[in-house]
Write a protein that holds these residues in place. Sequence first.
Motif, short mmCIF file in Angstrom:
data_model
loop_
_atom_site.label_atom_id
_atom_site.label_comp_id
_atom_site.label_asym_id
_atom_site.label_seq_id
_atom_site.Cartn_x
_atom_site.Cartn_y
_atom_site.Cartn_z
N THR A 169 43.69 38.54 28.07
CA THR A 169 42.82 39.24 29.23
C THR A 169 43.77 39.33 30.59
O THR A 169 44.71 38.39 30.94
CB THR A 169 41.85 38.31 29.59
OG1 THR A 169 41.04 38.00 28.24
CG2 THR A 169 40.97 39.15 30.74
N ASP A 170 43.73 40.48 31.15
CA ASP A 170 44.49 40.87 32.40
C ASP A 170 43.37 40.89 33.47
O ASP A 170 42.29 40.67 33.37
CB ASP A 170 45.76 41.74 32.32
CG ASP A 170 45.28 43.06 32.32
OD1 ASP A 170 43.85 43.51 32.38
OD2 ASP A 170 45.83 44.03 32.21
N GLU A 171 43.90 41.44 34.76
CA GLU A 171 43.04 41.45 35.73
C GLU A 171 42.01 42.63 35.70
O GLU A 171 41.08 42.58 36.53
CB GLU A 171 43.88 41.87 37.41
CG GLU A 171 44.65 43.13 37.26
CD GLU A 171 45.84 43.25 36.44
OE1 GLU A 171 46.24 44.42 36.37
OE2 GLU A 171 46.31 42.18 35.91
N ARG A 172 42.17 43.38 34.54
CA ARG A 172 41.11 44.46 34.37
C ARG A 172 40.15 44.08 33.42
O ARG A 172 39.11 44.39 33.46
CB ARG A 172 41.96 45.75 33.96
CG ARG A 172 42.60 46.61 35.12
CD ARG A 172 43.04 47.93 34.31
NE ARG A 172 43.81 48.84 35.71
CZ ARG A 172 45.26 48.85 35.74
NH1 ARG A 172 45.72 48.04 34.63
NH2 ARG A 172 45.65 49.34 36.55
N THR A 202 39.76 42.51 28.93
CA THR A 202 40.60 41.86 27.69
C THR A 202 40.93 42.93 26.87
O THR A 202 40.37 44.07 26.59
CB THR A 202 39.48 41.17 26.85
OG1 THR A 202 39.07 40.06 27.75
CG2 THR A 202 39.93 40.48 25.62
N TYR A 256 41.23 49.03 26.97
CA TYR A 256 40.29 48.04 26.72
C TYR A 256 38.90 48.70 26.11
O TYR A 256 38.85 49.82 26.37
CB TYR A 256 39.77 47.50 28.16
CG TYR A 256 41.10 47.26 28.98
CD1 TYR A 256 41.54 45.78 28.90
CD2 TYR A 256 41.75 47.96 29.72
CE1 TYR A 256 42.67 45.46 30.07
CE2 TYR A 256 42.94 47.83 30.39
CZ TYR A 256 43.39 46.51 30.56
OH TYR A 256 44.32 46.23 31.32
N TRP A 270 36.08 32.63 35.62
CA TRP A 270 36.52 34.00 35.97
C TRP A 270 36.40 35.06 34.95
O TRP A 270 36.05 36.08 35.15
CB TRP A 270 38.15 33.68 36.07
CG TRP A 270 39.05 34.82 36.38
CD1 TRP A 270 39.36 35.63 37.35
CD2 TRP A 270 39.85 35.53 35.25
NE1 TRP A 270 40.15 36.50 37.35
CE2 TRP A 270 40.56 36.68 35.77
CE3 TRP A 270 39.85 35.19 34.02
CZ2 TRP A 270 41.60 37.48 34.98
CZ3 TRP A 270 40.94 35.88 33.17
CH2 TRP A 270 41.74 37.04 33.80
N ARG A 288 32.77 36.61 35.60
CA ARG A 288 32.95 37.57 36.65
C ARG A 288 33.46 38.79 36.43
O ARG A 288 33.43 39.84 36.91
CB ARG A 288 33.34 36.89 37.91
CG ARG A 288 32.55 35.58 38.41
CD ARG A 288 33.12 35.12 39.96
NE ARG A 288 32.13 34.06 40.23
CZ ARG A 288 31.90 33.05 40.12
NH1 ARG A 288 33.34 32.34 39.46
NH2 ARG A 288 31.13 32.21 40.68
N LEU A 289 34.68 38.56 35.44
CA LEU A 289 35.51 39.81 35.24
C LEU A 289 34.75 40.65 34.41
O LEU A 289 34.99 41.89 34.48
CB LEU A 289 36.92 39.41 34.67
CG LEU A 289 37.84 40.44 34.16
CD1 LEU A 289 38.51 41.00 35.42
CD2 LEU A 289 38.80 39.83 32.97
N SER A 290 34.20 40.20 33.34
CA SER A 290 33.51 40.78 32.28
C SER A 290 32.26 41.76 32.89
O SER A 290 31.95 42.76 32.62
CB SER A 290 33.10 40.20 31.10
OG SER A 290 32.15 38.94 31.53
N GLY A 345 43.89 51.90 33.39
CA GLY A 345 42.47 51.65 34.35
C GLY A 345 41.72 53.01 34.25
O GLY A 345 40.78 52.95 34.93
#
Length: 338
Positions: free
Chosen positions: A16-19, A21, A36, A60, A63-65, A87
Amino acid sequence: MTGTPVPRFDHLLRMTDERGTFEHARLSEPRPEHGYCTDDMARVLVVASREREPAPAVQWLARLSLGFLSDAQAPDGSYRNRMDSAGRWIDEPTVEDCWGRSIWGLGTAARSELTGVRDSAIAQFELATQRRSPWPRAMAFAAVGAAELLGVVPGHPAAQRLLADYADAVVDVDVNPDWPWPEARLRYANAVLAEARTAAGHELGRPELLRRGLNMLAWLVEDQSAAGHLSPSPADGRGPGDERPAFDQQPIEVSTLADACARAADIDDGPIWTAGLSAAVAWFEGANDIGEPMWDPATGGGYDGLHADRVNRNQGAESTLAVLSTLQQARRFSAVSQ
């Protein structure tokens, strides 16, 4: 169900990164070039929301998902499914499986211990459930999500309407006792069809639908078992008379069965449900058709497929999330029994 391994999020976090998984991996290494998908991020939201007293890294992930699903959601409640590595969305919104799985994730997130996650999930849920899908599995995943929300917000209007529409649309007629399944072949994520009927029948007080769901699941547990272990239908599905065992077996079949058995065990005291859940855990640990483990217990990474002569040791998101989900369900019943 004593001795169930602790779910480990190490590999999922590595994927997983900032965008979001990444969908695919080569062995344990993420493959960012494949991007993704919303299907996976809905499953990330499910497993992150199920954790009690979640660690900061799991908070985290939740919230990301949730943010990913918000970005995927169109103004009419439908969902895009595929985002490239830069992205950019590369498909159009639909009400296919990604829609249903998103509603499942959002309904589960209503149980989250994180207030912001919970409130945002319910708002997204209400927009998503303005739509309906003609696809049986999409509607089944959505129905399971509605049942999850009703478990914490009894009488929630949007969840009630969706579940009632699902129940009214389910038609199981002329069931063949030799093949008591509503499709000519088992396909994928099969147990969600039984789980959705079970959940809708229970929540809506419709005993015939509840009984149908439990009967379907009992048949599926028996059908997917051989020589004392699970032997799930392969990626290409299975019909009456097909040769057994068959490969390539996918972890999603096992985790979907575990989810359905866990729900059935919450409703009905038949021993088959916890036995099915134990068999799902055991499948990942090597009680399967070739006797090989299907996960890495050091990292929580799940292997992508079981073949007749080998394990596909790529550790993609779907397989890893299948392990996490199965262990979470089993540990919940382990905690109850202690």
